[in-house]
Write a protein that holds these residues in place. Structure first.
Motif, short mmCIF file in Angstrom:
data_model
loop_
_atom_site.label_atom_id
_atom_site.label_comp_id
_atom_site.label_asym_id
_atom_site.label_seq_id
_atom_site.Cartn_x
_atom_site.Cartn_y
_atom_site.Cartn_z
N ARG A 1 0.83 -1.21 0.00
CA ARG A 1 0.00 0.00 0.00
C ARG A 1 0.86 1.26 0.00
O ARG A 1 0.51 2.27 -0.61
N ARG A 2 2.01 1.19 0.68
CA ARG A 2 2.90 2.35 0.68
C ARG A 2 3.43 2.62 -0.73
O ARG A 2 3.48 3.76 -1.17
N SER A 3 3.80 1.55 -1.43
CA SER A 3 4.30 1.72 -2.79
C SER A 3 3.24 2.33 -3.69
O SER A 3 3.52 3.21 -4.51
N VAL A 4 2.00 1.85 -3.56
CA VAL A 4 0.90 2.40 -4.36
C VAL A 4 0.68 3.87 -4.01
O VAL A 4 0.52 4.71 -4.89
N ALA A 5 0.66 4.17 -2.71
CA ALA A 5 0.42 5.55 -2.28
C ALA A 5 1.50 6.49 -2.79
O ALA A 5 1.20 7.59 -3.29
N LEU A 6 2.77 6.07 -2.70
CA LEU A 6 3.85 6.92 -3.16
C LEU A 6 3.81 7.10 -4.68
O LEU A 6 4.15 8.15 -5.20
N GLY A 7 3.39 6.03 -5.39
CA GLY A 7 3.27 6.14 -6.84
C GLY A 7 2.20 7.14 -7.24
O GLY A 7 2.39 7.96 -8.14
N VAL A 8 1.04 7.08 -6.57
CA VAL A 8 -0.04 8.03 -6.84
C VAL A 8 0.41 9.45 -6.50
O VAL A 8 0.19 10.40 -7.26
N TRP A 9 1.05 9.60 -5.35
CA TRP A 9 1.52 10.92 -4.94
C TRP A 9 2.53 11.48 -5.93
O TRP A 9 2.49 12.67 -6.27
N GLY A 10 3.44 10.65 -6.41
CA GLY A 10 4.41 11.10 -7.40
C GLY A 10 3.74 11.54 -8.70
O GLY A 10 4.13 12.53 -9.31
N ALA A 11 2.69 10.79 -9.12
CA ALA A 11 1.96 11.15 -10.34
C ALA A 11 1.25 12.49 -10.17
O ALA A 11 1.23 13.33 -11.08
N VAL A 12 0.66 12.70 -9.00
CA VAL A 12 -0.03 13.97 -8.72
C VAL A 12 0.98 15.12 -8.72
O VAL A 12 0.70 16.21 -9.24
N SER A 13 2.16 14.89 -8.16
CA SER A 13 3.19 15.93 -8.14
C SER A 13 3.59 16.33 -9.55
O SER A 13 3.73 17.51 -9.87
N GLY A 14 3.79 15.33 -10.41
CA GLY A 14 4.14 15.63 -11.80
C GLY A 14 3.03 16.34 -12.54
O GLY A 14 3.27 17.25 -13.33
N ALA A 15 1.78 15.92 -12.27
CA ALA A 15 0.64 16.54 -12.95
C ALA A 15 0.51 18.02 -12.57
O ALA A 15 0.14 18.85 -13.40
N ALA A 16 0.82 18.36 -11.31
CA ALA A 16 0.69 19.75 -10.87
C ALA A 16 1.60 20.67 -11.66
O ALA A 16 1.19 21.74 -12.11
N ALA A 17 2.85 20.25 -11.84
CA ALA A 17 3.78 21.07 -12.61
C ALA A 17 3.36 21.19 -14.06
O ALA A 17 3.52 22.23 -14.69
N ALA A 18 2.79 20.10 -14.60
CA ALA A 18 2.38 20.11 -16.00
C ALA A 18 1.15 20.99 -16.23
O ALA A 18 1.04 21.68 -17.25
N VAL A 19 0.22 20.96 -15.28
CA VAL A 19 -1.06 21.67 -15.45
C VAL A 19 -0.90 23.16 -15.18
O VAL A 19 -1.67 23.98 -15.69
N GLY A 20 0.12 23.56 -14.39
CA GLY A 20 0.26 24.94 -13.95
C GLY A 20 0.10 26.00 -15.02
O GLY A 20 -0.79 26.86 -14.92
N PRO A 21 0.92 25.99 -16.09
CA PRO A 21 0.81 27.06 -17.08
C PRO A 21 -0.54 27.14 -17.78
O PRO A 21 -1.07 28.24 -18.00
N ILE A 22 -1.13 26.00 -18.14
CA ILE A 22 -2.40 26.05 -18.85
C ILE A 22 -3.53 26.46 -17.92
O ILE A 22 -4.43 27.21 -18.30
#
Length: 499
Positions: free
Chosen positions: A126-147
């Motif tokens: 569950r920790r691995s899954v949680a960290l994977g989701v959190w990492g994906a959300v972190s990347g999405a935030a930087a990508a979504v910012g300008p638009i």
């Protein structure tokens, strides 16, 4: 709700705080017009946030281990929300910059506690899954910012890039208090206040000196005084950290070539990949006449390339040395910036696309594994310290990049324009200058300035990439599930009953 509720609560806060690193980029021209802001003001709108986040991240993380991570996280969200409201209500650039700094303080409290909170709740798979989701959300935030910034600026107005944080903050606080248990670090730790203050003084002085150099010159007495203060603060920080029982960052770790290489890569990464975007956005809107939405959409080439490479690379590059993925990634970021160094008065946004794609590919290689490489370069008991240092150096690199590249931009513009006009043009004042200078002259000056910035960013990426390849000799497997790291280890948890 109790199973994945804590993950949702933490991801809400993480998405919001990382979004605010880049969401303001496309709103800078509108801010300049509405608040009569100068180039220096705009630099501090970006730097005030990143600098406060970098300067306080390690110290707040250590304090949260003692005071309680959930408590500090919630306080951080509340401070972030209050600061967001002040940003939206700002009546002048000074108020906006001060509010952005306050935002950064709240963001530091949130960011420093995210992974430790997840580590206290989730174990094993569950920790691995949680960290994977959190990492994906972190990347999405930087990508979504300008638009996202473009859509809000074009729609209800630039102030809404801050107002939108308010309902998200309310939801994050409610969810955190309801489903996230309190936790603390190992007993007996002390808060390193002296280390926190001296590091914050160093980061603030060196960044302020770099911003001041853009308007007053590198040899000006005030600029030199700020840099001297930064050196003094850094010496004090090193002396303090060598003596305290629980240092924020043990200076002896830098004697390890692998650790020094990863920190150099972290410092250069955000600067080389993202710091030039603020000035590119001003060029797109004030010289090429793009709307905030269209200007923000230009950066999607970088975001999409990064997302695809990170997603595909997580599978195909599993087991590949982080030395290679990070080193080669930084070299690609440098190459991408060099590709964008050929603008002229007739260039359009399409001239940026090849370079943005290359920068995105490099980002997709560097971002997933850089914290894992830091953890692999130090003893296990220092892993949390190393993870926190990665985040600190990344944000500090971004703040310094904004300051230094602004100086490069105006210096090159000054070859064809008076210095005052160069600063006005770089700060989004093209409209006011069109009566005194021809359109061709303004476009050529800004293009020359951006070319110089691209060369500086490209050199930063290439030098950092070579350092990583040369220094990170210890075998380290890319750890895609632990992207940005944590100020403390995830294993030293002492869960505390909610109440």
């Amino acid at each position: 709700m109790r199973t994945w509720g804590p993950l949702a609560a933490v991801c809400l806060g993480t998405f919001m705080l990382l979004l605010d690193v880049t969401i303001a980029i496309v709103a800078l021209p509108d801010m300049a017009r509405a608040l009569d802001a100068s180039l220096s003001d705009l630099q501090w709108v970006m730097d005030g946030y990143a600098l406060a986040l970098a300067a306080l991240l390690l110290g707040v993380g250590a304090a949260a281990d003692v005071l309680g991570r959930r408590r500090v996280h919630v306080v951080g969200v509340v401070v972030f929300a209050a600061a967001s409201l002040l940003c939206g209500l700002a009546t002048g650039p000074e108020m906006l910059v001060a509010a952005r700094g306050l935002q950064g303080i709240g963001a530091a409290a949130m960011f420093a506690t995210t992974l430790p909170l997840l580590g206290s709740v989730y174990q094993g798979k569950r920790r691995s899954v949680a960290l994977g989701v959190w990492g994906a959300v972190s990347g999405a935030a930087a990508a979504v910012g300008p638009i996202a910034g473009g859509l809000l600026t074009d729609g209800p107005g630039w102030r809404w890039i801050f107002y939108v944080n308010l309902p998200v903050s309310v939801a994050a606080v409610w969810l955190t208090l309801r489903v996230v248990p309190e936790s603390r670090g190992a007993r007996g730790r002390r808060i390193d206040w002296a280390g926190t203050v001296t590091f914050a003084a160093f980061a603030g002085a060196v960044t302020y000196g770099a911003v001041r150099a853009g308007s007053h010159g590198w040899g000006e007495s005030g600029t030199l005084l700020w840099f001297a203060g930064a050196v003094l603060a850094l010496v004090c920080f090193v002396l303090v950290e060598r003596r305290v029982a629980d240092p924020l960052l043990d200076p002896r770790l830098f004697l390890r070539p692998a650790f020094s290489g990863v920190m150099a890569g972290s410092l250069a990464f955000n600067a080389a990949a993202f710091a030039a975007m603020a000035y590119t956005s001003i060029w797109l809107q004030t010289l090429l006449g793009m709307s905030p939405v269209r200007g923000g959409a230009v950066f999607l080439w970088l975001s999409l390339a990064s997302f695809v490479v990170a997603a595909v690379g997580g599978r195909l590059l599993h087991g590949v040395s982080a030395r290679l993925t990070i080193g080669v990634g930084l070299l690609l970021i440098g190459a991408g910036q060099f590709c964008m160094a050929f603008l002229d008065a007739g260039s359009s946004a399409s001239a940026l696309i090849p370079g943005l794609v290359l920068v995105g590919v490099g980002t997709g290689l560097v971002s997933p594994g850089i914290a894992g490489a830091a953890l692999a370069s130090v003893p296990a008991e220092r892993s949390g310290m190393a993870g926190g240092a990665v985040n600190t150096f990344r944000q500090l690199g971004y703040a310094l990049g904004i300051a230094l590249f602004g100086t490069v931009l105006t210096s090159r513009m000054g070859d064809s324009l008076p210095q005052g006009a160069a600063h006005a043009l770089a700060g989004g004042g093209a409209g006011a200058l069109r009566g005194a200078f021809g359109e061709e002259t303004l476009r050529a000056a800004f293009a020359d300035g951006l070319n110089a910035v691209a060369v500086a960013a490209g050199a930063t990426g290439v030098v950092a990439g070579l350092l990583v390849l040369a220094l990170v000799r210890r075998p380290a497997v890319t750890q895609t599930s632990v992207t940005p790291g944590a100020p403390r280890t995830l294993t030293e948890e002492t869960p505390v009953r909610r109440g």
